[in-house]
Structure formats: structure tokens, C-alpha cells
Design an enzyme around this catalytic site. Sequence first.
Site, short mmCIF file in Angstrom:
data_model
loop_
_atom_site.label_atom_id
_atom_site.label_comp_id
_atom_site.label_asym_id
_atom_site.label_seq_id
_atom_site.Cartn_x
_atom_site.Cartn_y
_atom_site.Cartn_z
N SER A 169 46.53 37.22 49.35
CA SER A 169 47.46 38.51 49.71
C SER A 169 48.41 38.23 51.12
O SER A 169 49.26 37.21 50.63
CB SER A 169 46.83 39.58 49.91
OG SER A 169 47.49 41.01 49.66
N ASP A 206 46.47 41.38 43.04
CA ASP A 206 46.17 41.09 44.45
C ASP A 206 44.74 40.46 44.49
O ASP A 206 43.61 41.14 44.11
CB ASP A 206 46.13 42.35 45.39
CG ASP A 206 45.90 42.11 46.80
OD1 ASP A 206 45.49 40.87 47.20
OD2 ASP A 206 46.04 43.07 47.79
#
Length: 309
Positions: free
Chosen positions: A38, A191
Site C-alpha cells: 500500500s 490493497d
Amino acid sequence: MLGCGGTLGFAWTAAVLDALHNRAGWDPREADVLVGTSAGAEAVAMLGAGIPAKAILGALTGAPDGDPIVAAHVRRTPKRFPPMPSPRWPATGLVRAAIRRDVDPLAGLAGLLPQGRGDAAWLRELGDALAPGGWVPHPATWLVATDPGGARVAPGSPGAPPARLGEAIAASWAIPGWFPPSLVDGRPLLDGGTVSPTSADLLLGHETHKIHEVVLIAPMSSEGGAPARGMARLERLLRTALTRRVDAEARRLRAAGVRVVRIEPAPADLAAMGANFMDGRRRDHVLATASRTAPGLVADAFEREGVRA
């Protein structure tokens, strides 16, 4: 290994990377393997492209030695809150994976979130600027994402699907409910922080890389807990769950004979970040605080592992 953390976690990580270089005398770009999740994927992509930690931090603080690509990128941050999501549910496979106990309950809850409408163009454009040829020069730069069924996928790692850097960063950043999945080789990815803040255990499955020491920089975990008051207690509930994941990965690495140097935010850093890790209005305060705390955090982390930094 650089973990997830949103806008403010990225800023804190930049300060820690600079302190790591200055305090330990070791350039993070020289790591045998760079792994980012991320917001950590952003920083890893920059390091993999050859940008020094000082220039990443300088871009955030407005210093003359800041890298211009990074400076242009950090001027475009997501808003504090996501736009209204789409009435679609692209990650229900995470719910099934949680029922099977392939992922933890928090990841399963993320599967209930509708598809986000956030625009990840600024991440794809960062990748194109850093790597016009498609990928960075560093030979082992891994950006961790997850598929809608909970399986982690790390573009850049051995056996991973081919990807351009920008789409891989966008995938690693595709927070459920905030951004839509990013297509990598025709495969929708989310993610990586949905399943793990750091995915440090991925290193154990790759015999091509004999890892003896891992420097784990994790904005979203706090070994030993982190007391809080008021609204910050809500953030600590999430942080506690993420810390359990990092604890388990660190134990697996240590059981395999790997030394783990674990660097996490100090109480002052957490107070500066507040409850919303996407609140860019607090970035300058986070950077100012981290400039004071990061040298000590780095030194303490190495000393706990019996290494002087």
C-alpha cells in the site's frame, strides 16, 4: 519491508528511511529485496527507482534536495474521506476466505465493503514517471496486493504476473471501499494491507533470496500495545488487529533464523497522526514529529536485536 499506512504512514516512513540511512549508515536502496504494501509500495517503488531516502523526505518537506517526481506526486493526495462507493461488492471472496480461516476476520469484514470510486490515476502516473520502461532497475522490488479471494500477489516477485509499475502501485493501494480493484495482467487486485500490513512472511517462500535480516518498518502496528483516549481508541482497535498479524509474521521469520529489526511509531507519532491515517492536513505535523522520534526509534530497534545503529 515497508508496511501500509495511508497518507500519514507514508510521511512517517519517509522520515524513518532517512533516519535509517543516517543513523545506521546503510542505504535502504541497497537491500537485497524491497517489499512494500500500500503506502509502503509507493516508497519501495521510489527506492527501487534509485531515489535516495533523503530526496523522498525532502520532497515531502519542500527541501531543495527533494526529488521532483516525488514532489509532484505528494502534492496530489487522496481526500480525508472516500467518495460515495459503487453498489458493487468486488471482494466477497474475502468473506468466504475468512469463514475458511484462510484470512483473519478483519480481512473478511473488508470483503463486505462496496467498490470504491476513488481515482488512483496519481498512483499510475507515479509509476509511469518512475519507470517509463515498465519496472524499476532494482532486481527485487515487490509490491504486495491481494486478489478478491484473499491470496496475496506481489508483482515484481518470482512467479508473479507481469505488471507495469503504476498498475502494481495502484493495486497495492486499492483500499476496499475507497478505490476500485486495479487490473494486473487482467486480474483484479486489492490493497495488500487488507490481508497483512507487511506480508513479511512472503520472504520465507522464496528460496532464490536467502534472507538473514529483515528491517520491518510498519506504520500501522505497535508491538506491546499503544494506549489511547477518545476517538483514538477506534484507531487502536484496528491497530491491535494489524499488530497481531505483524507479530505472527515476525515470529515465523525469527523461527526460521531471520533477525527482525522492527520499527514502529512512537506514542508521539501516533498522537500526531490521529485517528484518520488519510488526513493529509496533519502531514506536516507528522513529519515534524517523526524528525524528532525517528533517530531514536531506529537506534532502539537495532539495539533490541543486538546490533548497534
